[in-house]
Design an enzyme around this catalytic site. Structure first.
Site, PDB file in Angstrom:
ATOM      1  N   TYR A  32       1.051  -1.246   0.027  1.00  0.00           N
ATOM      2  CA  TYR A  32       0.039   0.094   0.047  1.00  0.00           C
ATOM      3  C   TYR A  32       0.996   1.203  -0.028  1.00  0.00           C
ATOM      4  CZ  TYR A  32       0.984   0.861   4.919  1.00  0.00           C
ATOM      5  OH  TYR A  32       1.375   1.058   6.250  1.00  0.00           O
ATOM      6  N   LYS A 152       6.628  -1.948   1.900  1.00  0.00           N
ATOM      7  CA  LYS A 152       5.341  -1.065   2.446  1.00  0.00           C
ATOM      8  C   LYS A 152       4.130  -2.256   2.485  1.00  0.00           C
ATOM      9  CE  LYS A 152       3.120   3.321   3.260  1.00  0.00           C
ATOM     10  NZ  LYS A 152       3.024   3.421   4.883  1.00  0.00           N
ATOM     11  N   GLU A 184      12.339   3.166  13.993  1.00  0.00           N
ATOM     12  CA  GLU A 184      11.343   4.176  13.714  1.00  0.00           C
ATOM     13  C   GLU A 184      10.228   3.861  14.377  1.00  0.00           C
ATOM     14  OE1 GLU A 184       9.773   3.063   9.937  1.00  0.00           O
ATOM     15  OE2 GLU A 184       9.810   1.081  10.065  1.00  0.00           O
ATOM     16  N   LEU A 208      10.961   1.613   7.225  1.00  0.00           N
ATOM     17  CA  LEU A 208      10.329   1.959   5.677  1.00  0.00           C
ATOM     18  C   LEU A 208      11.060   3.311   5.706  1.00  0.00           C
ATOM     19  CD1 LEU A 208       7.726   1.268   4.162  1.00  0.00           C
ATOM     20  CD2 LEU A 208       6.829   3.548   5.238  1.00  0.00           C
TER      21      LEU A 208
HETATM   22  N1  PDD Z   1       2.789   4.829   7.421  1.00  0.00           N
HETATM   23  N2  PDD Z   1       7.545   3.859   9.006  1.00  0.00           N
HETATM   24  C1  PDD Z   1       6.471   3.208   8.835  1.00  0.00           C
HETATM   25  C2  PDD Z   1       6.387   1.843   9.560  1.00  0.00           C
HETATM   26  C3  PDD Z   1       4.938   3.794   8.340  1.00  0.00           C
HETATM   27  O1  PDD Z   1       4.104   2.911   8.330  1.00  0.00           O
HETATM   28  C4  PDD Z   1       5.219   5.097   7.916  1.00  0.00           C
HETATM   29  C5  PDD Z   1       3.838   5.695   7.333  1.00  0.00           C
HETATM   30  C6  PDD Z   1       6.408   5.665   8.136  1.00  0.00           C
HETATM   31  C7  PDD Z   1       6.452   7.154   7.351  1.00  0.00           C
HETATM   32  O2  PDD Z   1       6.439   7.031   6.029  1.00  0.00           O
HETATM   33  P1  PDD Z   1       5.845   8.505   5.150  1.00  0.00           P
HETATM   34  O3  PDD Z   1       6.687   9.698   5.562  1.00  0.00           O
HETATM   35  O4  PDD Z   1       6.185   7.922   3.793  1.00  0.00           O
HETATM   36  O5  PDD Z   1       4.558   8.309   5.302  1.00  0.00           O
HETATM   37  C8  PDD Z   1       7.696   5.291   8.657  1.00  0.00           C
HETATM   38  C9  PDD Z   1       1.592   5.453   6.912  1.00  0.00           C
HETATM   39  C10 PDD Z   1       1.057   6.826   6.833  1.00  0.00           C
HETATM   40  C11 PDD Z   1       0.500   4.424   7.520  1.00  0.00           C
HETATM   41  O6  PDD Z   1       0.667   3.383   7.603  1.00  0.00           O
HETATM   42  O7  PDD Z   1      -0.800   4.877   7.361  1.00  0.00           O
END
Ligand code: PDD
Length: 292
Positions: A32, A152, A184, A208
Site C-alpha cells: 500500500y 510497505k 522508527e 520503511l
Molecule cells: N505509515 N514507518 C512506517 C512503519 C510507516 O508505516 C510510515 C507511514 C512511515 C512514514 O512514511 P511516510 O513519511 O512515507 O508516510 C514510517 C503510513 C502513513 C500508514 O501506514 O498509514
C-alpha cells in the site's frame, strides 16, 4: 458521499466489495501507499510511485497500472471527493494492491490471478494545536516485525499491536528498538536532536524509507541544518534534546515525553519549530503548483 476506486471503476464506498478469497484478506499478501494531496495536488508523487514500485518488486507482483494510469486515476478520485474535503482541499489517498483472488487457499502464488487495486481519499483534518503546544508521548518497545520492513506491506499486525500497547500506556506512538538501536515508530520515522545535531537512522531493510523523512533531510540540507543519517542507540534517546516522529499523515510531530520522562525541556524544541515552518512553507509551494 465518498468515492473509491476498485479494479477499474469508481464506486460509492458502500458499494465496494472484494471476494473473501482475496489474498490481501487471507494472507495480507499486498502492498500500500499513503499519499497526501494539498490543494488537490499529489505531494511528492514521483517518490511515492517509486516506493510503490519497490514494494511491488519486493513481493514479486507486476505493477498493474502504468505511471500515467496511476496518476490519472488518483487525480480523478481527488476530484470526485473534493466536495467533502473543505476549502483547502487537502486529502490523504490510501491505495492498496493485493495479489488478487484464487479459488483455493494456497500459500504459493496462484497462476493467472489479477491483482486487486483499491484506492480511497479522505479529508486531512487541520493540525491539532495541542500538538504544537505540548507535543506527544511515546514509549519504546522491542521491534517484533519481520526483516523486510522496507516493503510497505499491508501485513501490519506487529505495528498494530505495538501501537495499541503505546495507546494503552497513554502514549501516541511506540519507538521500536532492534538490537539496541532505535529504528522508527509503528507508522512513522524517527529524528533525534543530540548535542544540537539532527540525526535519523540510516535506511535499511528494517525500516520503511519514509517520504516525509526524505523531505525533512532535503529541507535540512537546503537550509544549512546539519543532519546525520546514523545509528541511534536506545540509550541516546534518553539523552536527546528533541525527538520527532514523521509521516505523511502526521507530518512532523514533537515527542515531549518518552517512557514517562520529559524529553529535553519537556516542550516542543526550537529545531522542531524551525523544521515545521519549513515544512509548512513547502506545502504552500505545492498548493501553489511551484513544487511537488
Ligand atoms: N505509515 N514507518 C512506517 C512503519 C510507516 O508505516 C510510515 C507511514 C512511515 C512514514 O512514511 P511516510 O513519511 O512515507 O508516510 C514510517 C503510513 C502513513 C500508514 O501506514 O498509514
Amino acid at each position: 458521499m465518498a468515492w473509491v476506486y476498485l479494479n477499474g471503476r469508481f464506486l460509492p464506498l458502500e458499494e465496494a466489495c472484494v471476494p473473501v478469497t482475496d489474498r490481501g484478506f487471507l494472507f495480507g499478501d499486498g502492498v500500500y501507499e499513503v499519499i497526501p494531496a494539498y490543494g488537490g495536488r499529489l505531494f511528492r508523487w514521483p517518490h511515492h510511485l517509486q516506493r510503490l514500485q519497490n514494494s511491488l518488486d519486493g513481493i514479486r507482483l507486476v505493477n498493474p497500472l502504468s505511471d500515467a494510469q496511476w496518476r490519472d486515476m488518483l487525480e480523478e478520485l481527488l476530484l470526485r471527493n473534493r466536495a467533502q474535503a473543505g476549502g483547502d482541499n487537502d486529502q490523504a489517498v490510501y491505495l492498496q494492491v493485493t495479489r488478487g483472488s484464487a479459488p483455493k487457499r494456497d500459500h504459493c502464488f496462484p497462476r493467472d490471478t489479477v491483482p486487486t487495486v483499491y484506492a480511497v481519499s479522505n479529508p486531512i483534518p487541520p493540525p491539532d494545536p495541542a500538538i504544537a503546544r505540548d507535543g506527544v508521548a511515546a514509549v519504546t518497545l522491542a521491534d517484533s516485525r519481520w526483516a523486510r520492513c522496507d516493503i510497505k506491506a499491508v501485513t501490519l499486525l506487529p505495528n498494530v499491536l505495538s501501537r495499541q500497547q503505546a495507546v494503552d500506556a497513554g502514549a501516541s506512538e511506540a519507538i521500536l528498538i532492534r538490537d539496541g538501536l532505535a529504528i522508527e515508530g509503528t507508522s512513522s520515522n524517527l529524528f533525534v536532536v543530540c548535542d544540537q545535531r539532527l540525526c535519523t537512522p540510516p535506511k535499511s531493510a528494517y525500516m520503511l524509507p519514509g517520504i516525509t523523512r526524505d523531505l525533512v533531510l532535503e529541507l535540512a540540507a537546503r537550509n544549512g541544518i546539519a543532519c546525520d543519517e546514523t545509528d541511534i542507540g536506545a540509550s541516546t534517546l534518553a539523552q536527546a534534546g528533541e525527538i520527532w516522529i514523521t509521516s505523511s499523515t502526521r507530518e512532523i510531530v514533537p515527542v515531549t515525553r518518552l517512557d514517562g520522562q520529559a524529553v529535553g525541556t519537556g516542550a516542543p524544541g526550537p529545531l522542531w519549530r524551525t523544521m515545521s515552518e519549513l515544512y509548512r512553507d513547502y506545502k504552500a509551494e505545492v498548493r501553489a503548483g511551484r513544487a511537488h
